[in-house]
Enzyme design. Structure first.
Site, PDB file in Angstrom:
ATOM      1  CG  ASP A  33       7.825 -13.267  13.362  1.00 22.84           C
ATOM      2  OD1 ASP A  33       8.678 -12.733  14.088  1.00 22.84           O
ATOM      3  OD2 ASP A  33       7.634 -12.947  12.181  1.00 22.84           O
ATOM      4  CE  LYS A  55       7.167  -7.646  13.896  1.00 18.89           C
ATOM      5  NZ  LYS A  55       7.685  -6.905  12.733  1.00 18.89           N
ATOM      6  CG  MET A 170      -1.858  -7.884   8.733  1.00 15.95           C
ATOM      7  SD  MET A 170      -0.172  -7.232   8.506  1.00 15.95           S
ATOM      8  CE  MET A 170      -0.148  -6.952   6.718  1.00 15.95           C
TER       9      MET A 170
END
Length: 508
Positions: A33, A55, A170
């Site tokens: 990732d 991502k 996030m």
């Protein structure tokens, strides 16, 4: 076949678990990732397939369905797949979804927990999530959802009334809504709150404010994702316990230009001081195509009086040929051994040999002077080294009456890894320093990086050059650049200390 869902940790490569490292070393495929530290890929086998599926907001290298399909396909080819995910796979990492897909496809798997950024980021910023005086529980919350949407999974009143530590991940985009919902639910605007950006990495930074002012302060100081939001009284401990942000090179980006085989020690020292290390090996160590002359010299060691090693690479390559002949340290009986520099001396000692001579200074002229003082007239000297190297040492010894046989035991060739990254960052003015450990690294650096790229930098953003010694500095001058940082002792440790002192003086 098997898939391992491995938690890569929060960014500091030292926080990878031993089990995670062991699996990376044996995996056939590594699927990784955006948040997985590039350094961890160095643990993978050289022939392992590396696949990036990272991502970033608005830019997915591969959608989640595609990732699931990929790891299943690779496993069904009979391969061991290491699925490397930032933090912990099962904490906001969608690892549970991947595990379900593997189970449904009949692919065996294991989950290898990692240290989550929700815990590690605050810890590095000096914020313990629990503390006897402030909080006895922690709630981990996703900040990614829209807090205003009907049917929010968050019970804001329960969160506000819990009197524990709240950690949002996030959530930077929704920070104003998070703060508003908590305040409307009864939490005081004066509740201590903090942000930790890129926790545990060289980009790490944090700020402490209150719930009511955190968004404004975060915007003012340029905080973006990935950042962890912490709400609770434990934030008041940050000023006392903030140990990581005291590191002298934190936030500094340093390019290491040594050969791959030599760079790890320098890189580790710089990283331990908080620096972001960009390994840019300008030279690779390459085996010789023909070792017949080396093998002949090894069989004839009894004819020499002195064996002089000028680098750890020279020791390594020479010893490989010694062992290939079925010999060991006993073959050096009667020889006096010189080692130029502490790293070279240590490499010799690992083979059970205590060097007879280690000079106080490590430039060729000083080395020659020290050896000549021991009496070189009439002595036979064997000098294993790189094929291309300065001729000062053998020439000076010959002038003193020694018979010197220069023995190439390896070659150095230009490398090209990370050129584009270094070039882009130079152009953007986001590199602080470039270190040079030898003249060859200077030549090979400018063979790949146009000197005008640096000349065109604004003075306030110009990269600093750190040179290990005067010979390397002289080579740097050949390209029209002055050396900004040079230690008094010409060693890697001294170079690190000089670099640190330079930035400490600037108030780093």
């Amino acid at each position: 076949m098997k898939v391992y869902l491995i938690g890569a940790g929060p960014g500091d490569p030292g926080l990878l678990t031993i089990k995670g490292k062991d699996i990376l070393e044996k995996a056939d495929v590594v699927v990784y990732d955006y948040l997985a530290n590039d350094t961890l890929l160095g643990y993978a086998r050289p022939d392992a397939e590396r696949i990036y599926v990272g991502k970033v907001a608005g830019n997915h290298a591969l959608p989640q369905d595609g990732i699931n399909k990929l790891i299943i396909e690779k496993a069904k080819e009979g391969k061991i797949v290491a699925r490397l995910k930032g933090g912990d796979p099962y904490i906001f990492g969608r690892g549970g979804e991947e595990a379900e897909e593997l189970l449904d496809a009949g692919v065996p798997f294991e989950e290898v927990p990692g240290i989550s950024s929700t815990i590690a980021g605050p810890a590095y910023a000096g914020i313990p999530l629990t503390h006897r005086s402030f909080s006895s529980s922690v709630t981990l919350i996703t900040g990614h959802e829209n807090p205003d949407k009907p049917g929010s999974v968050h019970n804001w009143k329960a969160l506000a009334a819990s009197a524990n530590t709240l950690v949002f991940v996030m959530g930077m985009k929704n920070l104003p809504d998070i703060a508003r919902n908590l305040i409307e639910a009864g939490l005081s605007p004066d509740t201590p709150a903090a942000l930790v950006h890129w926790g545990t990495t060289a980009k790490h930074r944090s700020l402490a404010a209150t719930l009511g002012t955190l968004h404004e302060e975060g915007v003012r100081q340029g905080f973006t994702n990935p950042s962890v939001i912490i709400v609770g009284k434990v934030v008041t401990l940050r000023d006392r316990l903030n140990w990581f942000e005291q590191k002298p090179l934190l936030g500094r980006s340093v390019v290491v230009t040594r050969a791959r085989e030599q760079a790890s020690g320098l890189a580790a020292q710089l990283a331990d001081l908080g620096a972001e290390v960009i390994q840019f090996p300008t030279i690779d160590i390459k085996p010789l195509e023909d070792y017949s002359s080396v093998d002949a010299a090894v069989r004839n060691l009894g004819a020499y009086d002195w064996l002089i090693f000028t680098s750890a690479n020279g020791v390594k390559c020479f010893w490989e040929r010694l062992e290939a002949q079925g010999l060991d340290a006993r073959a050096l009986y009667g020889l006096q051994v010189a080692a130029i520099g502490p790293a070279t001396a240590q490499a010799v000692r690992t083979h059970g040999i205590a060097p007879d001579f280690v000079p106080e200074a490590y430039i060729a002229e000083s080395v020659a002077e020290g050896l000549i003082g021991l009496g070189m007239d009439g002595k036979k000297v064997l000098l294993p080294r790189a094929r291309e190297a300065r001729e000062v040492l053998p020439e000076e010894l010959r002038k003193a009456g020694a018979q010197v046989d220069v023995l190439p035991v390896y070659e150095t060739v230009p490398a090209a890894a990370h050129r584009d990254e270094v070039l882009q960052r130079l152009e953007a003015g986001t590199l602080d320093a470039v270190t040079f450990g030898s003249s060859s690294t200077v030549d090979n650096f400018f063979a790949q990086i146009p000197a005008d790229t640096i000349r065109n930098q604004p003075e306030e953003k110009r990269v600093k050059f750190a040179s290990i010694g005067p010979v390397t500095t002289k080579t740097l001058a050949k390209y029209g650049f002055a050396c900004d940082i040079q230690p008094e002792d010409f060693t890697i440790s001294a170079l690190v200390k000089a670099l640190t002192a330079h930035y400490e003086k600037q108030g780093a």
